[in-house]
Design an enzyme around this catalytic site. Structure first.
Site, mmCIF file in Angstrom:
data_model
loop_
_atom_site.group_PDB
_atom_site.id
_atom_site.type_symbol
_atom_site.label_atom_id
_atom_site.label_comp_id
_atom_site.label_asym_id
_atom_site.label_seq_id
_atom_site.Cartn_x
_atom_site.Cartn_y
_atom_site.Cartn_z
ATOM 1 N N HIS A 38 45.438 -35.502 -19.639
ATOM 2 C CA HIS A 38 44.597 -34.236 -19.597
ATOM 3 C C HIS A 38 43.485 -34.361 -20.621
ATOM 4 O O HIS A 38 42.414 -34.198 -20.036
ATOM 5 C CB HIS A 38 45.702 -32.957 -19.818
ATOM 6 C CG HIS A 38 44.993 -31.800 -19.833
ATOM 7 N ND1 HIS A 38 45.041 -30.670 -18.867
ATOM 8 C CD2 HIS A 38 44.117 -31.208 -20.835
ATOM 9 C CE1 HIS A 38 44.302 -29.702 -18.997
ATOM 10 N NE2 HIS A 38 43.776 -29.675 -20.295
ATOM 11 N N GLU A 39 43.857 -34.543 -21.958
ATOM 12 C CA GLU A 39 42.888 -34.747 -22.512
ATOM 13 C C GLU A 39 41.848 -35.909 -22.548
ATOM 14 O O GLU A 39 40.864 -35.771 -22.811
ATOM 15 C CB GLU A 39 43.289 -34.574 -24.343
ATOM 16 C CG GLU A 39 44.071 -33.309 -24.585
ATOM 17 C CD GLU A 39 43.342 -32.145 -24.327
ATOM 18 O OE1 GLU A 39 42.220 -32.201 -24.729
ATOM 19 O OE2 GLU A 39 43.891 -31.111 -24.148
ATOM 20 N N HIS B 116 39.307 -34.810 -20.092
ATOM 21 C CA HIS B 116 38.241 -34.255 -20.544
ATOM 22 C C HIS B 116 37.228 -35.158 -21.136
ATOM 23 O O HIS B 116 36.113 -35.298 -21.157
ATOM 24 C CB HIS B 116 38.779 -33.420 -21.681
ATOM 25 C CG HIS B 116 39.270 -32.202 -21.078
ATOM 26 N ND1 HIS B 116 38.975 -31.099 -20.369
ATOM 27 C CD2 HIS B 116 40.571 -31.426 -21.770
ATOM 28 C CE1 HIS B 116 39.851 -30.317 -19.874
ATOM 29 N NE2 HIS B 116 40.625 -30.361 -20.748
#
Length: 231
Positions: free
Chosen positions: A33-34, A37
């Site tokens: 998820h990170e 980003h």
């Protein structure tokens, strides 16, 4: 989740399946998820995350202990936020929105892949998941894994700072409104934590999660069923 465990609605195999699914999410999916980003920020011209070692899938670079514990005990969690400098984007608000969107999309993609794998196994071994405890445990693992991923995506879409949804919302707001919401981010964060731990968001999030999970499940089942019928 603790309430379900202590109430007896989860048996031993459910508990094991849940813990394995959550640990996989903490050590693999939250970093994914990170990373999403950071990767989108990098593509759009911001090297901040890369320079700080966050353009990686290494869980050590991303794990937040409080967020990890919340993931285990509450079902919602978080990792360390990726540093992004919108001034490095040609269109700052649009760039931030795209970077924010990448995280929840990563969770939805992870859920979809997990469902595809489950359906492939279910078609390959149709009786295995229902006739013995190990099969039921593996089935429960996939259910928890997909559900947790979709829950994380839905949770992050909430348009309240500091969640990803707020940064997506900012793309459509004037700078004065953005400045106001940013100024009081701490208050919004505390209110959000309160709602999480008191169950104030459970009904809304549960409804959205079930709807998206059913949609992804249908999307995963259709191609697997198609190929299964061919062979």
């Amino acid at each position: 989740m603790l309430q379900q465990i202590f109430s007896g609605s989860f048996n031993f195999y459910d508990v094991v399946a849940y813990l394995v699914a959550v640990l996989l999410i903490i050590f693999l999916i939250l970093p994914f998820h990170e990373w999403a980003h950071a990767f989108v920020a990098y593509l759009l011209g911001d090297k901040e995350a890369k320079s700080r070692g966050r353009l990686t899938l290494n869980p050590i670079s991303h794990i937040d202990m409080v967020g990890a514990l919340a993931m285990i005990f509450v079902g919602f969690g978080w990792a360390k936020p990726v540093p992004i400098n919108p001034n490095n984007f040609k269109k700052p608000k649009l760039g931030m929105a795209l970077c924010a969107l990448a995280g929840p999309v990563a969770n939805l993609l992870a859920a979809y892949v997990g469902l595809v794998i489950y359906y492939i196994l279910a078609f390959a071994f149709p009786s295995f998941f229902y006739l013995n405890d190990i099969g039921l445990m593996i089935r429960s693992f996939f259910v928890f894994y997909a559900s947790c991923n979709v829950s994380l995506a839905v949770f992050n879409f909430i348009p309240i700072p500091p969640l990803d949804g707020s940064k997506i919302l900012f793309a459509f707001l004037p700078y004065k409104a953005i400045a106001f919401m940013t100024k009081y981010e701490t208050i919004f964060s505390l209110a959000l934590i309160f709602l999480i731990f008191t169950g104030g968001l459970s009904t809304v999030l549960g409804f959205a999660t079930n709807g998206i999970l059913n949609f992804l499940s249908d999307m995963a089942l259709s191609p697997v069923r198609f190929f299964a019928e061919l062979f």
